[in-house]
Motif scaffolding. Sequence first.
Motif, PDB file in Angstrom:
ATOM      1  N   THR A 185       3.714   2.574   7.867  1.00 51.38           N
ATOM      2  CA  THR A 185       3.567   3.740   6.997  1.00 51.38           C
ATOM      3  C   THR A 185       4.411   3.668   5.737  1.00 51.38           C
ATOM      4  O   THR A 185       4.527   4.665   5.016  1.00 51.38           O
ATOM      5  CB  THR A 185       3.916   5.017   7.795  1.00 51.38           C
ATOM      6  N   LYS A 186       5.004   2.519   5.466  1.00 51.44           N
ATOM      7  CA  LYS A 186       5.805   2.401   4.237  1.00 51.44           C
ATOM      8  C   LYS A 186       4.941   2.752   3.023  1.00 51.44           C
ATOM      9  O   LYS A 186       3.767   2.366   2.959  1.00 51.44           O
ATOM     10  CB  LYS A 186       6.367   0.991   4.104  1.00 51.44           C
ATOM     11  N   ASN A 187       5.544   3.503   2.100  1.00 55.43           N
ATOM     12  CA  ASN A 187       4.859   3.960   0.895  1.00 55.43           C
ATOM     13  C   ASN A 187       3.765   4.999   1.136  1.00 55.43           C
ATOM     14  O   ASN A 187       3.062   5.396   0.216  1.00 55.43           O
ATOM     15  CB  ASN A 187       4.256   2.791   0.081  1.00 55.43           C
ATOM     16  N   MET A 189      -0.720  -8.711  11.173  1.00 53.61           N
ATOM     17  CA  MET A 189      -0.777  -7.625  10.197  1.00 53.61           C
ATOM     18  C   MET A 189      -2.253  -7.461   9.787  1.00 53.61           C
ATOM     19  O   MET A 189      -3.126  -8.077  10.383  1.00 53.61           O
ATOM     20  CB  MET A 189       0.113  -7.974   8.982  1.00 53.61           C
ATOM     21  N   THR A 190      -2.507  -6.641   8.770  1.00 55.61           N
ATOM     22  CA  THR A 190      -3.904  -6.369   8.414  1.00 55.61           C
ATOM     23  C   THR A 190      -4.735  -7.646   8.272  1.00 55.61           C
ATOM     24  O   THR A 190      -5.837  -7.751   8.812  1.00 55.61           O
ATOM     25  CB  THR A 190      -3.969  -5.572   7.085  1.00 55.61           C
ATOM     26  N   ASN A 191      -4.170  -8.607   7.582  1.00 54.77           N
ATOM     27  CA  ASN A 191      -4.944  -9.812   7.276  1.00 54.77           C
ATOM     28  C   ASN A 191      -5.214 -10.695   8.494  1.00 54.77           C
ATOM     29  O   ASN A 191      -6.204 -11.420   8.518  1.00 54.77           O
ATOM     30  CB  ASN A 191      -4.191 -10.618   6.204  1.00 54.77           C
ATOM     31  N   VAL A 208       0.063  -2.827  11.461  1.00 54.89           N
ATOM     32  CA  VAL A 208      -1.030  -2.736  10.489  1.00 54.89           C
ATOM     33  C   VAL A 208      -0.812  -1.574   9.525  1.00 54.89           C
ATOM     34  O   VAL A 208      -0.640  -0.425   9.954  1.00 54.89           O
ATOM     35  CB  VAL A 208      -2.381  -2.587  11.216  1.00 54.89           C
ATOM     36  N   GLY A 209      -0.789  -1.881   8.234  1.00 57.68           N
ATOM     37  CA  GLY A 209      -0.626  -0.859   7.207  1.00 57.68           C
ATOM     38  C   GLY A 209      -1.926  -0.599   6.466  1.00 57.68           C
ATOM     39  O   GLY A 209      -2.641   0.360   6.742  1.00 57.68           O
ATOM     40  N   THR A 210      -2.249  -1.484   5.535  1.00 58.24           N
ATOM     41  CA  THR A 210      -3.423  -1.274   4.678  1.00 58.24           C
ATOM     42  C   THR A 210      -4.726  -1.175   5.482  1.00 58.24           C
ATOM     43  O   THR A 210      -5.638  -0.461   5.079  1.00 58.24           O
ATOM     44  CB  THR A 210      -3.541  -2.397   3.623  1.00 58.24           C
ATOM     45  N   GLY A 211      -4.785  -1.834   6.596  1.00 56.39           N
ATOM     46  CA  GLY A 211      -5.977  -1.772   7.437  1.00 56.39           C
ATOM     47  C   GLY A 211      -6.239  -0.382   7.991  1.00 56.39           C
ATOM     48  O   GLY A 211      -7.359  -0.047   8.368  1.00 56.39           O
ATOM     49  N   LYS A 250      -4.955   0.726   0.474  1.00 58.15           N
ATOM     50  CA  LYS A 250      -3.925   0.095  -0.364  1.00 58.15           C
ATOM     51  C   LYS A 250      -2.720   1.004  -0.563  1.00 58.15           C
ATOM     52  O   LYS A 250      -2.851   2.205  -0.734  1.00 58.15           O
ATOM     53  CB  LYS A 250      -4.529  -0.226  -1.756  1.00 58.15           C
ATOM     54  N   ARG A 251      -1.523   0.384  -0.536  1.00 60.31           N
ATOM     55  CA  ARG A 251      -0.300   1.164  -0.740  1.00 60.31           C
ATOM     56  C   ARG A 251      -0.159   1.581  -2.198  1.00 60.31           C
ATOM     57  O   ARG A 251      -0.474   0.814  -3.102  1.00 60.31           O
ATOM     58  CB  ARG A 251       0.939   0.349  -0.323  1.00 60.31           C
ATOM     59  N   LYS A 252       0.336   2.818  -2.398  1.00 61.36           N
ATOM     60  CA  LYS A 252       0.607   3.306  -3.761  1.00 61.36           C
ATOM     61  C   LYS A 252       2.089   3.085  -4.046  1.00 61.36           C
ATOM     62  O   LYS A 252       2.921   3.514  -3.267  1.00 61.36           O
ATOM     63  CB  LYS A 252       0.277   4.808  -3.855  1.00 61.36           C
TER      64      LYS A 252
HETATM   65  C1  LIG Z   1       4.181  -4.102   5.288  1.00 57.71           C
HETATM   66  C2  LIG Z   1       4.383  -4.788   6.562  1.00 57.71           C
HETATM   67  C3  LIG Z   1       3.356  -4.879   7.514  1.00 57.71           C
HETATM   68  C4  LIG Z   1       1.957  -4.331   7.285  1.00 57.71           C
HETATM   69  O1  LIG Z   1       1.295  -5.030   6.279  1.00 57.71           O
HETATM   70  P1  LIG Z   1      -0.262  -4.772   5.990  1.00 57.71           P
HETATM   71  O2  LIG Z   1      -0.709  -6.010   5.323  1.00 57.71           O
HETATM   72  O3  LIG Z   1      -0.328  -3.578   5.105  1.00 57.71           O
HETATM   73  O4  LIG Z   1      -0.931  -4.544   7.277  1.00 57.71           O
HETATM   74  C5  LIG Z   1       3.633  -5.499   8.710  1.00 57.71           C
HETATM   75  N1  LIG Z   1       4.845  -6.017   8.996  1.00 57.71           N
HETATM   76  C6  LIG Z   1       5.860  -5.951   8.102  1.00 57.71           C
HETATM   77  C7  LIG Z   1       7.171  -6.534   8.471  1.00 57.71           C
HETATM   78  C8  LIG Z   1       5.664  -5.340   6.875  1.00 57.71           C
HETATM   79  O5  LIG Z   1       6.680  -5.278   5.998  1.00 57.71           O
END
Ligand SMILES: *Cc1c(COP(=O)(O)O)cnc(C)c1O
Length: 219
Positions: free
Chosen positions: A24-26, A192-194, A209-212, A216-218
Amino acid sequence: MNKNINRAIENSKYNQEVKLIAVTKNFGVEEIELAIENGITDIGENRVQELVEKYKILGDKVNYHMIGHLQTNKVKYIIDKVKLIHSLDRLSLAKEINKRAEKYDIIMDTLIQINISKEETKQGISVEEVDEFINSLSEFKNIRVKGLMTIAPYENNIEDTRWIFKELKAIYQDIKSKNYKNVDMEILSMGMTNDYEIAIEEGSTMVRVGTGIFGKRKY
Ligand SMILES: *Cc1c(COP(=O)(O)O)cnc(C)c1O
């Protein structure tokens, strides 16, 4: 997301359970609350300040994971708030986590971050140092090692990341078989997402998983 995760588990020879950590960063508290409504129970943050700000509002509505580089002097702000620290990568940090955990009379669960890809920009201890590092943690009574974590480099062809996850899984099995003190190998935080589907196929039990999830992060 859950459908993709389940499909990857079917393709995995390990048939493991996989925990989804929403990174959830950003992203703001409203987005996190929406994610919680949709079944998210655990969130990952890579900056202490941001984690603490969200904690002030959300409290124990969700579990917090520290997934980014952790400065020693900031451990005190999160020690009583996080469920798991994914980024234990040096002895000075272990010492500080142990000291702070002792004050709260808790045992802090941690993952050792390993730099498999050997990219200079990535944190983590090298594959060669893992055993010595784990041995040196045995003196810290308030730290428990629950597993390993790695960050794979971004590849356009995600198949190029598979060897990294295979290698971390092998190290995980090796450590597990050695029955180290303070070590209770259960978690393999990779993907991670990719690349989370490939990571799951190779045995990941925790994907970040963030962007997934959020787009996209702002910044
Ligand atoms: C940001 C981050 C993620 C998530 O990245 P996404 O590509 O957005 O899924 C996972 N692990 C770490 C350590 C990160 O900093």
